[in-house]
Design an enzyme around this catalytic site. Structure first.
Site, PDB file in Angstrom:
ATOM      1  N   LYS A 162       0.854  -1.184   0.000  1.00  0.00           N
ATOM      2  CA  LYS A 162       0.000   0.000   0.000  1.00  0.00           C
ATOM      3  C   LYS A 162       0.894   1.240   0.000  1.00  0.00           C
ATOM      4  CE  LYS A 162      -4.284  -1.583   0.247  1.00  0.00           C
ATOM      5  NZ  LYS A 162      -5.251  -1.353  -0.865  1.00  0.00           N
ATOM      6  N   ASP A 191      -0.213  -0.259  -4.604  1.00  0.00           N
ATOM      7  CA  ASP A 191      -1.601   0.210  -4.697  1.00  0.00           C
ATOM      8  C   ASP A 191      -1.704   1.524  -3.933  1.00  0.00           C
ATOM      9  OD1 ASP A 191      -4.316   0.632  -4.748  1.00  0.00           O
ATOM     10  OD2 ASP A 191      -4.856  -1.175  -3.630  1.00  0.00           O
ATOM     11  N   GLU A 217      -1.360   0.229  -9.073  1.00  0.00           N
ATOM     12  CA  GLU A 217      -2.832   0.239  -8.976  1.00  0.00           C
ATOM     13  C   GLU A 217      -3.321   1.559  -8.399  1.00  0.00           C
ATOM     14  OE1 GLU A 217      -4.493  -3.393  -7.388  1.00  0.00           O
ATOM     15  OE2 GLU A 217      -5.928  -2.303  -6.164  1.00  0.00           O
ATOM     16  N   ASP A 242      -8.999  -0.393  -9.966  1.00  0.00           N
ATOM     17  CA  ASP A 242      -9.688  -1.217  -8.961  1.00  0.00           C
ATOM     18  C   ASP A 242     -11.030  -0.560  -8.659  1.00  0.00           C
ATOM     19  OD1 ASP A 242     -10.506  -2.671  -6.745  1.00  0.00           O
ATOM     20  OD2 ASP A 242      -8.902  -1.982  -5.425  1.00  0.00           O
ATOM     21  N   LYS A 266     -13.059  -8.160  -7.982  1.00  0.00           N
ATOM     22  CA  LYS A 266     -13.360  -8.505  -6.591  1.00  0.00           C
ATOM     23  C   LYS A 266     -14.753  -9.109  -6.531  1.00  0.00           C
ATOM     24  CE  LYS A 266     -10.356  -5.045  -4.483  1.00  0.00           C
ATOM     25  NZ  LYS A 266     -10.258  -3.770  -3.760  1.00  0.00           N
ATOM     26  N   GLN A 294     -11.368  -7.304  -0.964  1.00  0.00           N
ATOM     27  CA  GLN A 294     -12.159  -6.208  -0.396  1.00  0.00           C
ATOM     28  C   GLN A 294     -12.052  -6.248   1.131  1.00  0.00           C
ATOM     29  OE1 GLN A 294     -13.906  -4.116  -2.903  1.00  0.00           O
ATOM     30  NE2 GLN A 294     -13.361  -2.955  -1.100  1.00  0.00           N
TER      31      GLN A 294
HETATM   32 MG   LIG Z   1      -6.921  -1.529  -4.587  1.00  0.00          MG
END
Ligand SMILES: [Mg+2]
Length: 367
Positions: A162, A191, A217, A242, A266, A294
């Site tokens: 992240k 991401d 992402e 996403d 997802k 998720q």
């Molecule tokens: Mg994402």
């Protein structure tokens, strides 16, 4: 095989370690267990995880929309009439995880009725997926320690990092530390959850050019339309949409518009039926997909791996299937196990979701 009841049961299970990222943080799995019952005694089960910062749903809104709108609309339909069910659900905009959970519960019923695993009905490509682990915000040395722990204990060698904080002093440094500690054999991708600007993203990608990232992402918002297209055009790796492109129409629009070059699927937000529409759109357009997470519990993870293992395109990349590891408990009677970096599809008819009734009684919020 008529639908006679649709239940939405709110439950809450704390996380041992909160997950932090650019658009929010999660301390408790405030999810909704969704069960659809038929007149022949079959029960389909799935899980809806509310993500207010991404889709606007809350635990209370999911329960309300199922109890007051969706359940009355689908009672009396056959569990095999999925298209008819979807036509009724689509009369209401939004509410993606509520709709997705109902869809997956219907597939669970279909599998049980056919005596086949849902993954086999969907495509049956393989029986397992490689697992990608999500590393949330923390000081760089803690992110490295977490990745090393997950690699050593579960054999996972793909990490989604992240980013979306201060790009050069925090995020780039964290990615550099991870690559240095983990070596060239692990797969790393990032991401941003829309936390950077387009120009910050471009500079960060240049600074990380030597790190061998696999994907990038949602680094900047898709609503920054021209900035995002400018960034995607110069990204050295596939740029995953996403949360900005969830339905097949949005996916097509973002890909054709140059705002993405890969897609995260997802099942928590598109179930199996709409996830197949997204997947087939991506295959037709020739872009890569990743099975995203998720922040699912074990029920949602079981649904993700059932879908991801079912198709060649989704099984090609590691799937994000490990967020449940940070939860203190779960509702499944037989817990999921990640071994040698892979998660297997559960055998047997349907989705193989067997709920521990004692745990459900302990964690449900409506009694
Ligand atoms: Mg994402």
């Amino acid at each position: 095989m008529k639908i006679v009841k649709a239940e939405a049961i709110p439950f809450a299970i704390p996380y041992a370690k909160p997950l932090r990222f650019a658009s929010g943080e999660v301390h408790t799995a405030d999810h909704v267990l969704v069960r659809v019952h038929t007149d022949e005694g079959l029960t389909g089960t799935a899980e809806a995880p509310p993500r207010p910062y991404t889709y606007g749903e809350t635990q209370e809104s999911i329960v309300a929309v199922i109890d007051k709108i969706f359940a009355p609309q689908i009672l009396g339909l056959s569990a095999l009439e999925r298209e008819a069910v979807h036509a009724r659900l689509e009369r209401t905009v939004g509410n993606p995880t509520a709709k997705a959970a109902l869809d997956m519960a219907l597939w669970d019923i279909l599998g049980q009725a056919a005596g086949m695993p849902v993954s086999g009905l969907l495509g049956g490509y393989t029986d397992r997926m490689r697992v990608s682990h999500m590393v949330g915000f923390a000081p760089a040395e803690e992110m490295v320690a977490e990745a090393e722990h997950v690699r050593d204990v579960y054999g996972i060698t793909t990490f989604k990092v992240k980013v979306g904080r201060r790009p050069y002093t925090q995020d780039v440094q964290a990615c550099l530390a991870l690559r240095t500690a983990l070596g060239p054999e692990v797969e790393l991708y990032i991401d941003g959850n829309r936390g950077w600007t387009a120009s910050e993203s471009a500079r960060a990608l240049r600074e990380m050019a030597g790190l061998g990232l696999t994907f990038a992402e949602e680094l900047c918002p898709a609503d920054d339309v021209l900035g995002r297209r400018w960034l995607v055009a110069q990204s050295p790796v596939p740029f995953i949409a996403d949360e900005s492109a969830t339905r097949a129409a949005e996916v097509t629009r973002e890909l054709l518009g140059g705002s993405a070059t890969a897609i995260s699927i997802k099942t928590a937000r598109t179930g199996f039926t709409a996830s197949q529409r997204v997947l087939h759109a991506c295959e037709g357009l020739g872009v890569e997909v990743v099975m995203g997470n998720q922040i699912d519990g074990q029920i949602g993870t079981l649904c993700s791996v059932a879908f991801g293992a079912a198709h060649r395109t989704t099984a090609r990349n590691a799937g994000e299937l490990s967020n449940f590891l940070d939860m203190t408990d779960d509702l499944l009677a037989e817990p999921l196990a990640i071994e040698n970096g892979t998660l297997r599809v559960r055998e047997g008819a349907g989705l193989g979701i067997d709920i521990d009734t004692d745990k459900l009684a302990r964690y449900r919020q409506d009694r």
